[in-house]
Design an enzyme around this catalytic site. Structure first.
Site, PDB file in Angstrom:
ATOM      1  N   ALA A  46       0.845  -1.205   0.000  1.00  0.00           N
ATOM      2  CA  ALA A  46       0.000   0.000   0.000  1.00  0.00           C
ATOM      3  C   ALA A  46       0.876   1.249   0.000  1.00  0.00           C
ATOM      4  O   ALA A  46       1.798   1.367   0.826  1.00  0.00           O
ATOM      5  CB  ALA A  46      -0.915  -0.009   1.225  1.00  0.00           C
ATOM      6  N   GLU A 130      12.151  -4.458  15.538  1.00  0.00           N
ATOM      7  CA  GLU A 130      13.626  -4.435  15.542  1.00  0.00           C
ATOM      8  C   GLU A 130      14.182  -3.250  14.752  1.00  0.00           C
ATOM      9  O   GLU A 130      15.228  -2.689  15.094  1.00  0.00           O
ATOM     10  CB  GLU A 130      14.157  -5.748  14.950  1.00  0.00           C
ATOM     11  N   GLY A 188      22.954  13.299   2.104  1.00  0.00           N
ATOM     12  CA  GLY A 188      21.623  12.708   2.298  1.00  0.00           C
ATOM     13  C   GLY A 188      21.368  12.193   3.706  1.00  0.00           C
ATOM     14  O   GLY A 188      20.360  11.540   3.944  1.00  0.00           O
ATOM     15  N   LYS A 207      14.154   6.886  20.321  1.00  0.00           N
ATOM     16  CA  LYS A 207      14.826   5.590  20.452  1.00  0.00           C
ATOM     17  C   LYS A 207      15.180   5.313  21.919  1.00  0.00           C
ATOM     18  O   LYS A 207      15.130   4.169  22.380  1.00  0.00           O
ATOM     19  CB  LYS A 207      16.076   5.578  19.562  1.00  0.00           C
ATOM     20  N   GLY A 309      19.589   3.344   6.470  1.00  0.00           N
ATOM     21  CA  GLY A 309      19.861   2.789   5.134  1.00  0.00           C
ATOM     22  C   GLY A 309      18.750   1.818   4.759  1.00  0.00           C
ATOM     23  O   GLY A 309      18.279   1.059   5.611  1.00  0.00           O
TER      24      GLY A 309
HETATM   25  N1  HSE Z   1      17.790  10.010  10.966  1.00  0.00           N
HETATM   26  C1  HSE Z   1      18.234   8.842  11.638  1.00  0.00           C
HETATM   27  C2  HSE Z   1      19.718   8.925  11.854  1.00  0.00           C
HETATM   28  C3  HSE Z   1      17.952   7.562  10.938  1.00  0.00           C
HETATM   29  O1  HSE Z   1      20.369   9.877  11.435  1.00  0.00           O
HETATM   30  O2  HSE Z   1      20.240   8.010  12.469  1.00  0.00           O
HETATM   31  C4  HSE Z   1      16.574   7.081  11.176  1.00  0.00           C
HETATM   32  O3  HSE Z   1      16.342   6.847  12.516  1.00  0.00           O
END
Ligand code: HSE
Length: 439
Positions: A46, A130, A188, A207, A309
């Site tokens: 989706a 995870e 990026g 996190k 990534g």
């Molecule tokens: N923007 C995050 C980082 C990656 O620079 O680690 C995604 O959590």
């Protein structure tokens, strides 16, 4: 040829991670089926725009804009669209229709995790995540399962690759914060329009909430995570840190603490801190992530690798997919999140750290004694003192730079000391205040 039961897998989102999940699942489906003990049929993906360009080749007929219909009848629902809504509603729908859910959505888990885990528990389903912390690095399952028999004392994590890249660039190449951010944007890593999710520590705080909840068997809401970003870090601080044997890292810290009455609690916090060059986290360069765990029985452990990534994070999602499929094959209810400890979340004022404080002072008799008095009045013990110098200040008076390292003291006492220093007539300027972690 073994005949497997077929599990219907619905995917939401075909961005950098979602497209790689679909592509790897289509390419390695047979092998994953053997590992899982069940066929894994990708029944649809989706997306908002079925014709958008993707980072991997996915048969066009798999795309749909109708996420709700796709969820119906799915055994496993993978949510990789990100954002709070409609991801939350769709995950709840999937759980309520009996599907196991896999998500990499840290913002959603940090904000609505409790609601989602309760919904999963009510229907006997399971939520896997995870990919939500530190990309490809296996860290959720180690905390949830492998270390379930241990007691975690502390976690120090480099869980944001963008800020680690920026700080590393300042340290190794000598770029200013602005230059390093521009490099990160060009490559990026940092979001062009608004890099603040990374640079102000919001991503790391999400996190941290997830890691602290798991490590301490307690629901840790995002609002309880103390957060400071890296935008105040200067090249002077990075250079002074190097001279003193430290490196500056944005750390996610989850710590078991005891308050003055002996009551056990936890602290969850994010800020740039000095880490000794001898610490394993100091060797985490560029945009890599690492999570350093101090456990009572296991001792020190470090998990290192790619924190972001597309294909790297897809690895974590597919690991969850195999786990979810195995669970379906075995049957029975999912394992609920463990929040039994329900530890109090202690305020920052009770956290104990060491500080490195740099001051610009007038170089004349009695200054050092006055500064030492300010420290002792707050009950903060000085560990190291370094005077370098010697130039003249704006008024032509001889001036010195003092770098004072403290022994461990409470954040409340250290903060009061910094305020007193700022107000003292012998101090021209407090030029840097950084906490020291990992010792
Ligand atoms: N923007 C995050 C980082 C990656 O620079 O680690 C995604 O959590």
């Amino acid at each position: 040829m073994i005949e497997y039961r077929n599990l219907r897998v619905a995917l939401l989102g075909a961005g950098s991670v979602g497209a790689q999940v679909a592509s790897l699942l289509l390419a390695h489906g047979e092998e994953l089926a053997i590992r899982a003990g069940a066929g894994l049929e990708l029944v649809g993906v989706a997306v908002r725009d079925v014709d958008a360009k993707r980072s991997a080749d996915i048969p066009h007929e798999l795309f749909t804009t109708d996420a709700e219909s796709l969820i119906l009848g799915a055994d496993i629902f993978i949510e990789l669209m990100g954002g709070l809504e409609p991801a939350r509603t769709l995950i709840l729908q999937a759980l309520n229709s009996g599907a196991d859910v896999i998500t990499g959505n840290k913002a959603l888990l940090a904000t609505h995790g409790q609601e989602l885990f309760e919904a999963a528990e009510q229907v006997g389903a399971q939520l896997y995540y995870e990919a939500a912390v530190a990309g490809a690095i296996p860290i959720i399952r180690p905390l949830r399962d492998s270390l379930a028999g241990d007691r975690i004392k502390r976690i120090l994590g480099i869980v944001n690759g963008t800020t680690n890249f920026i700080l590393d660039r300042m340290d190794t190449v000598g770029e200013s914060l602005e230059e390093a951010l521009a490099t990160a944007t060009k490559l990026g890593y940092a979001e062009k329009s608004d890099p603040s999710a990374d640079t102000e520590g919001y991503d790391a705080a999400q996190k941290t909430a997830i890691l602290a909840s798991l490590a301490f068997h307690t629901t840790v809401p995002l609002e309880a995570v103390h957060r400071e970003g890296i935008t105040g870090v200067t090249l002077d601080q990075i250079e002074a840190a190097r001279k003193a044997g430290y490196v500056v890292k944005l750390l996610a810290i989850c710590e078991r603490l005891t308050d003055a009455d002996g009551v056990e609690g936890l602290s969850a916090r994010v800020y740039p801190a000095l880490v000794s060059r001898d610490h394993p986290l100091a060797a985490v360069h560029v945009a890599k992530n690492a999570v350093f765990i101090e456990a009572e029985a296991a001792g020190d452990l470090m998990f290192y690798g790619a924190g972001a990534g597309g294909i790297e994070t897809a690895s974590a999602v597919l690991g969850d997919l195999v786990s979810a499929a195995r669970r379906h094959v075995i049957g029975g209810p999912g394992v609920a999140e463990s929040t039994h400890a329900n530890l109090p979340i202690l305020p920052m004022s009770l956290v104990r750290t060491r500080y490195q404080i740099s001051l610009s002072v007038v170089d004349e008799p009695g200054v050092l004694a006055a500064i030492a008095t300010l420290f002792s009045e707050q009950g903060v013990s000085v560990e190291t003192l370094n005077q370098s110098v010697l130039s003249t200040n704006d008024d032509g008076a001889p001036s010195a730079t003092l770098v004072i390292g403290t022994h461990e003291a409470s954040e409340a006492h250290l903060a009061a000391t910094v305020i007193a220093l700022g107000e003292s007539h012998v101090v021209s300027r407090v030029t840097s205040v950084l906490r020291v972690e990992g010792s």
